[in-house]
Design an enzyme around this catalytic site. Structure first.
Site, mmCIF file in Angstrom:
data_model
loop_
_atom_site.group_PDB
_atom_site.id
_atom_site.type_symbol
_atom_site.label_atom_id
_atom_site.label_comp_id
_atom_site.label_asym_id
_atom_site.label_seq_id
_atom_site.Cartn_x
_atom_site.Cartn_y
_atom_site.Cartn_z
ATOM 1 N N SER A 67 0.824 -1.204 0.000
ATOM 2 C CA SER A 67 0.000 0.000 0.000
ATOM 3 C C SER A 67 0.859 1.256 0.000
ATOM 4 C CB SER A 67 -0.928 0.021 1.220
ATOM 5 O OG SER A 67 -1.761 1.171 1.179
ATOM 6 N N SER A 72 -7.808 1.326 5.226
ATOM 7 C CA SER A 72 -8.445 0.047 5.585
ATOM 8 C C SER A 72 -9.525 -0.339 4.573
ATOM 9 C CB SER A 72 -9.029 0.113 6.995
ATOM 10 O OG SER A 72 -10.016 1.116 7.104
ATOM 11 N N ASP A 130 -16.133 5.104 2.793
ATOM 12 C CA ASP A 130 -14.818 4.729 2.281
ATOM 13 C C ASP A 130 -14.880 3.529 1.346
ATOM 14 O OD1 ASP A 130 -14.049 6.753 3.942
ATOM 15 O OD2 ASP A 130 -12.499 5.620 4.995
#
Length: 392
Positions: free
Chosen positions: A147, A158, A209
């Site tokens: 990441s 996340s 998200d």
């Protein structure tokens, strides 16, 4: 041999931070930075191996143990279609707690959450497989996850991680393949399981998200009222600047709530202003890039960035390091704002078209780097999750 790559972007809040908690609209956009997952099946292996580079750890699951868990769950809940996933998450937590007890060790909290997410999403994908109601995993595989997103910095790390895992496991379990993942029902399935991964990490996530990381673009959302995608013509160029200041989102939200209780009429007026700002920004984002008056629209977006930043300062969520970023950017003629909870984390600097041809941009970037900030040139409002082939 099954092998493929998944890229899932991170996200930023463009407008509406904090106000969204008080039922006002906010805008979230994907960024060009994200999580990359590589999946490879491994012949003659009975292990699922997960290399998580950002956590500097390797997690392993024995397929025999995983398949035994599936048998146990199916026996305990015959015919369960997982319309409610609460039972599955509870059973996964219990299973992994027993496994840790057997191995006489408890991993770090981050690794523990990662393992729960992996086991939970993998079990969910296999248990709901459309190709075989009693599907088991018979061949081992290796998953590498890397990441570009700092954990806990407000960039949706996340959710990006959860979206990538969900897509990989759903492909593995035969829900769709690398070519059909963009169909609406498949993206919805990825977003659903990414949300479930968020539940492991955050308890009661908003759903923002995982949605924006899966679908991409820019979303307008109001707490409890769902999401509306903006019809974005093209992504914006931005500079993401890491203040390198850690903070607790919960503490900042509590501080702002105390302020709103102390001065309710005043803070309500700020929330109203935030709502009007979002309403003003939406048509600009939707029409920017259509070739008509783009420079004028960009200047209006710059002003809205400045107003938004000043409203956030008014509720006390700035930080000396953020102020330093704002000063450096403004001195060079660029407009910026904090993003997310504030009091640290990231700032966004708006970049014009062909910014790379502008000498002042390079001076801005250099000055920020010399001052010790992390600087990432990227975009806001681009593509969502993508699956591609893996050559080796």
């Amino acid at each position: 041999m099954m092998k493929f790559q998944v890229h899932s972007p991170g996200k930023v809040i463009l407008h509406g931070e904090h106000a969204v908690i008080y039922q006002k609209p906010a805008l979230a956009a994907v960024v060009g930075l994200g999580t990359t997952l590589q999946f490879r099946s491994v012949a003659d292996s009975q292990m699922a191996i997960f290399q998580l580079k950002s956590l500097n750890s390797t997690l392993e699951i024995k397929l025999s143990n995983f398949n035994a868990f599936l048998d146990s769950f199916r026996s305990k809940y015959p015919g369960d279609k997982l319309e409610s996933t609460a039972k599955l998450l509870e059973e996964v937590r219990a299973e992994l707690a027993k496994e840790m007890e057997r191995n006489m060790g408890t991993p770090k909290a981050q690794n523990q959450r990662a393992l729960v997410s992996i086991f939970y999403l993998l079990a969910g994908a296999v248990l709901t497989s459309p190709i075989e109601p009693n599907l088991k995993l018979s061949q081992g595989f290796q998953v590498q996850v890397d990441s570009e997103l700092n954990v806990g910095a407000g960039l949706g790390s996340s959710a990006s991680y959860g979206s990538a895992l969900a897509a990989a496991f759903l492909i593995l379990a035969g829900h769709f393949d690398e070519k059909s993942y963009l169909q609406e029902e498949n993206l919805a399935l990825i977003s659903h399981w990414a949300y479930e991964s968020e539940r492991v990490n955050h308890g009661t996530p908003s759903g923002v998200d995982n949605t924006v990381c899966t679908y991409g673009g820019i979303l307008r959302f109001v707490k409890g009222q769902g999401f509306q995608p903006l019809r974005v013509q093209k992504p914006l160029n931005i500079l993401l600047v890491d203040s390198r200041v850690g903070r607790s989102t919960a503490d900042i939200v509590a501080k702002v709530r105390h302020l709103s209780e102390e001065f309710p009429l005043l803070i309500d007026a700020i929330w109203e202003a935030c709502e009007q700002l979002v309403n003003s920004a939406v048509p600009l984002y939707e029409s920017f890039g259509n070739g008509q008056d783009d420079s004028e629209k960009f200047e209006k977006l710059e002003r809205l960035f400045q107003i938004n930043n000043d409203l956030l300062k008014a509720i006390g969520v700035t930080h000396p390091k953020l102020e330093q970023i704002f000063t450096i950017a403004f001195k060079r003629g660029f407009f910026s704002k904090m993003t997310g909870a504030g009091a640290g984390g990231y700032a966004i600097v708006l970049l014009p078209e062909k910014y790379e041809c502008n000498e002042v941009y390079w001076k801005l970037k250099a000055e920020l780097e010399v001052a010790g900030f992390g600087v990432h040139v990227t975009t806001a409002g681009g593509d969502g999750l993508r699956v591609s082939s893996l050559d080796n």
